[in-house]
Design a protein around this motif. Structure first.
Motif, PDB file in Angstrom:
ATOM      1  N   GLN A  52      61.948 -24.582  92.206  1.00 12.26           N
ATOM      2  CA  GLN A  52      61.788 -23.289  91.560  1.00 12.26           C
ATOM      3  C   GLN A  52      62.840 -23.123  90.462  1.00 12.26           C
ATOM      4  O   GLN A  52      64.007 -23.450  90.666  1.00 12.26           O
ATOM      5  CB  GLN A  52      61.959 -22.168  92.595  1.00 12.26           C
ATOM      6  CG  GLN A  52      61.754 -20.780  92.069  1.00 12.26           C
ATOM      7  CD  GLN A  52      60.294 -20.418  91.909  1.00 12.26           C
ATOM      8  OE1 GLN A  52      59.432 -20.920  92.619  1.00 12.26           O
ATOM      9  NE2 GLN A  52      60.003 -19.546  90.975  1.00 12.26           N
TER      10      GLN A  52
ATOM     11  N   TYR B 175      64.112 -20.317  87.100  1.00 11.33           N
ATOM     12  CA  TYR B 175      64.062 -18.935  86.647  1.00 11.33           C
ATOM     13  C   TYR B 175      64.364 -18.912  85.155  1.00 11.33           C
ATOM     14  O   TYR B 175      65.434 -19.331  84.725  1.00 11.33           O
ATOM     15  CB  TYR B 175      65.073 -18.095  87.432  1.00 11.33           C
ATOM     16  CG  TYR B 175      64.846 -18.227  88.916  1.00 11.33           C
ATOM     17  CD1 TYR B 175      63.973 -17.384  89.583  1.00 11.33           C
ATOM     18  CD2 TYR B 175      65.474 -19.248  89.643  1.00 11.33           C
ATOM     19  CE1 TYR B 175      63.729 -17.534  90.941  1.00 11.33           C
ATOM     20  CE2 TYR B 175      65.231 -19.400  91.000  1.00 11.33           C
ATOM     21  CZ  TYR B 175      64.373 -18.548  91.643  1.00 11.33           C
ATOM     22  OH  TYR B 175      64.120 -18.696  92.985  1.00 11.33           O
ATOM     23  N   HIS B 176      63.407 -18.427  84.363  1.00 16.50           N
ATOM     24  CA  HIS B 176      63.551 -18.378  82.908  1.00 16.50           C
ATOM     25  C   HIS B 176      64.196 -17.048  82.523  1.00 16.50           C
ATOM     26  O   HIS B 176      63.839 -16.005  83.064  1.00 16.50           O
ATOM     27  CB  HIS B 176      62.183 -18.490  82.223  1.00 16.50           C
ATOM     28  CG  HIS B 176      61.470 -19.754  82.542  1.00 16.50           C
ATOM     29  ND1 HIS B 176      61.712 -20.926  81.871  1.00 16.50           N
ATOM     30  CD2 HIS B 176      60.526 -20.035  83.472  1.00 16.50           C
ATOM     31  CE1 HIS B 176      60.940 -21.879  82.369  1.00 16.50           C
ATOM     32  NE2 HIS B 176      60.212 -21.366  83.344  1.00 16.50           N
TER      33      HIS B 176
ATOM     34  N   THR C 106      59.341 -17.030  86.218  1.00 15.31           N
ATOM     35  CA  THR C 106      59.697 -18.146  87.091  1.00 15.31           C
ATOM     36  C   THR C 106      58.765 -19.311  86.799  1.00 15.31           C
ATOM     37  O   THR C 106      57.738 -19.147  86.137  1.00 15.31           O
ATOM     38  CB  THR C 106      59.576 -17.755  88.577  1.00 15.31           C
ATOM     39  OG1 THR C 106      58.219 -17.401  88.843  1.00 15.31           O
ATOM     40  CG2 THR C 106      60.503 -16.602  88.935  1.00 15.31           C
ATOM     41  N   GLY C 107      59.129 -20.458  87.280  1.00 15.47           N
ATOM     42  CA  GLY C 107      58.306 -21.642  87.086  1.00 15.47           C
ATOM     43  C   GLY C 107      58.715 -22.734  88.054  1.00 15.47           C
ATOM     44  O   GLY C 107      59.549 -22.521  88.936  1.00 15.47           O
ATOM     45  N   THR C 108      58.149 -23.892  87.855  1.00  8.89           N
ATOM     46  CA  THR C 108      58.462 -25.049  88.684  1.00  8.89           C
ATOM     47  C   THR C 108      58.971 -26.157  87.771  1.00  8.89           C
ATOM     48  O   THR C 108      58.323 -26.512  86.793  1.00  8.89           O
ATOM     49  CB  THR C 108      57.201 -25.535  89.433  1.00  8.89           C
ATOM     50  OG1 THR C 108      56.688 -24.450  90.206  1.00  8.89           O
ATOM     51  CG2 THR C 108      57.529 -26.701  90.349  1.00  8.89           C
TER      52      THR C 108
END
Length: 113
Positions: free
Chosen positions: A2, A4-5, A16-18
């Motif tokens: 995980q 966090y942008h 959020t992203g991966t």
């Protein structure tokens, strides 16, 4: 993994992203600029997370900026309404500098205006 942008100017959490696996280093992940693997803290009523100097802080939620008022990313510029990369911008400036230098040298060496 995980990630966090956050906004590069304010540090405000924007999504959020991966993270993708690093193909060159098995077991490692690629984290893009303006993103972190550090999870934001639990938030109280009216709090919003901001990532600053490597840690999350809390504050009030940022005001929403209309799309037409947002500035282009620092790494991009616009010419005649078209977005160009920093590399293209630098190349255009270099070409302009070379042309100016050529004109100056012609004036000095050949006495031309």
């Amino acid at each position: 993994m995980q990630i966090y942008h956050y906004d590069p100017e304010t540090g405000a959490l924007i999504g959020t992203g991966t993270a993708e696996a690093n193909p060159m280093e098995p077991g490692q992940f690629l984290v893009p600029a303006y993103a972190t693997t550090v999870a934001p803290p639990e938030l109280g009523e009216g709090e919003y997370p901001y990532f600053k100097a490597g840690v999350w802080e809390t504050g009030s939620q940022p005001d929403e900026v209309p799309e037409e008022e947002k500035n282009p990313a620092p790494r991009h510029r616009y010419i005649d309404g078209e977005k160009i990369s920093e590399t293209t911008r630098a190349a255009l400036e270099h070409a302009q500098s070379v042309e100016e230098l050529r004109d100056v040298m012609a004036t000095i060496l050949l006495g031309r205006e």
